[in-house]
Design a protein around this motif. Structure first.
Motif, short mmCIF file in Angstrom:
data_model
loop_
_atom_site.label_atom_id
_atom_site.label_comp_id
_atom_site.label_asym_id
_atom_site.label_seq_id
_atom_site.Cartn_x
_atom_site.Cartn_y
_atom_site.Cartn_z
N LEU A 16 0.88 -1.17 0.00
CA LEU A 16 0.00 0.00 0.00
C LEU A 16 0.92 1.22 0.00
O LEU A 16 1.39 1.66 1.05
N GLU A 18 0.95 4.44 -0.45
CA GLU A 18 0.76 5.74 0.22
C GLU A 18 1.02 5.67 1.73
O GLU A 18 1.24 6.68 2.37
N ARG A 19 0.99 4.45 2.31
CA ARG A 19 1.28 4.32 3.74
C ARG A 19 2.77 4.14 4.01
O ARG A 19 3.21 4.29 5.14
N LYS A 44 4.43 11.41 -0.57
CA LYS A 44 5.20 12.03 0.52
C LYS A 44 6.70 12.07 0.20
O LYS A 44 7.48 12.57 1.00
#
Lengths: 82, 278
Positions: A16, A18-19, A44
């Motif tokens: 995942l 984005e985590r 990020k």
């Protein structure tokens, strides 16, 4: 590891992205080294790991779930194949 | 579908996924501890309405915001008093105190000592990262002698707390220490402790590469993990001197105390109520 024996892939590692925060514990603790640091970045700015399905015929995911246990960001899902 | 794949799916239900990614730094060990804790709870088949997570202030204090059960983010150092109150009001609940070393042993040290002495029925998960992480890496009561922090730039002169020794001396029935490297042992230890009564303490040595590791030549998350891997020794029958943490020395881990049959404070209190009513 014997040369003539073919290893069957037992699981698929889903990241995942984005985590992920790019600590790469999964890349370092994978016993068969099927996870590699990806070239691309998430939103990020961290480089998430990428799952390599077929690097070599003997290098396959054995479904040990160690990457999932070490991931501090809940970013890895190991899905076992039937 | 295998058991482990199912467990990962259930784990997502136990997390407030809309709040992820969490605030912890890259490579922080608290996520690993929370992961192990949730897996142990799922293995024990504890329903969500029978579980309360209480945490204090600090990096580990943020845990209460990420678990999808009734949780309490309390004032600094007062996680144990709030948990005692929850347990007294609803003795059927499983109350878990999930907090850091600065919260439990510095400002909340007196609460820890007295709750352990009275043997309240709580599970204490103490994440020890050797420093005050959230406020910028000041030295705390668990910083090893000689370690470099923002407030001890020439080395820490203090002696650190020996948490397993402290808990054992106060009669806690279950005392264990693991590092974040020992993910499976940690999960089994929490799994075992969830089924026990009394004041159960599990200390987890965790990494803080951002403020502790950086000043002690362990800049990357992996270098702190390698330190735990190379220096930890499993010894369940360790003496009190061996349990003491030293700067860059051996970390003795294991299950130091596991005894049953000690009545908890709640059980003794019920006995007193029964006697008074007679």
């Amino acid at each position: 590891m014997s040369q003539n024996k073919k290893f069957k892939r037992k699981a698929t590692v889903k990241v995942l992205e984005e985590r992920c925060k790019g600590c790469w514990y999964c890349v370092n603790y994978c016993p068969t080294k099927v996870l590699q640091v990806s070239e691309k970045m998430n939103s990020k700015g961290y480089h998430p790991p990428v799952f390599k399905e077929n690097i070599d015929e003997n290098v396959v995911c054995i479904g040990c779930h160690l990457c999932e246990l070490y991931c501090p960001d809940f970013a890895i899902v190991v899905e076992e194949l039937e | 579908m295998s058991q482990m794949t199912d467990m990962r799916k259930t784990e997502e239900e136990w997390l407030r996924t809309e709040r992820l990614p969490h605030v912890w730094c890259p490579g922080c060990g608290i996520g690993i501890v929370l992961n192990a804790f949730l897996r142990a709870v799922i293995r024990r088949n504890i329903p969500k309405e029978k579980m309360v997570v209480v945490s204090g202030i600090g990096c580990t204090g943020r845990t209460a915001g990420y678990v999808n059960v009734d949780s309490f983010h309390t004032t600094h150092g007062r996680a144990i008093p709030f948990a005692v109150g929850v347990k007294f009001a609803r003795p059927d609940l499983n109350v878990v105190v999930f907090s850091g070393d600065g919260d439990l042993f510095a400002i909340g040290g007196n609460h820890f000592v007295n709750a352990a002495r009275r043997n309240h029925d709580l599970l204490i998960i103490a994440v020890n990262n050797f420093t005050y992480g959230m406020t910028g890496g000041q030295h705390g009561p668990t910083t090893p002698t000689g370690a470099y922090t923002t407030t001890t730039p020439y080395g820490n002169p203090d002696r650190p707390f020996n948490i397993p020794h402290l808990a054992i001396s106060l009669g806690a029935p279950y005392v264990a220490r693991w590092t974040t490297y020992h993910v499976n042992q940690l999960q089994n230890s929490i799994y075992k402790a969830l089924n026990m009564k009394g004041f159960r303490v599990i200390e987890i040595i965790s990494q803080c590469p951002t403020v502790y590791g950086r000043r002690n030549s362990m800049r990357s998350p992996m270098s702190m993990m390698e330190y735990f891997q190379k220096n930890s020794v499993i010894n369940n029958k360790a003496s009190y001197e061996e349990m003491e943490l030293t700067y860059k020395g051996k970390i003795v881990v294991g299950e130091f105390r596991n005894v049953g049959g000690i009545p908890s404070y709640e059980e003794r209190y019920e006995e007193i109520i029964r006697r008074a009513q007679e």
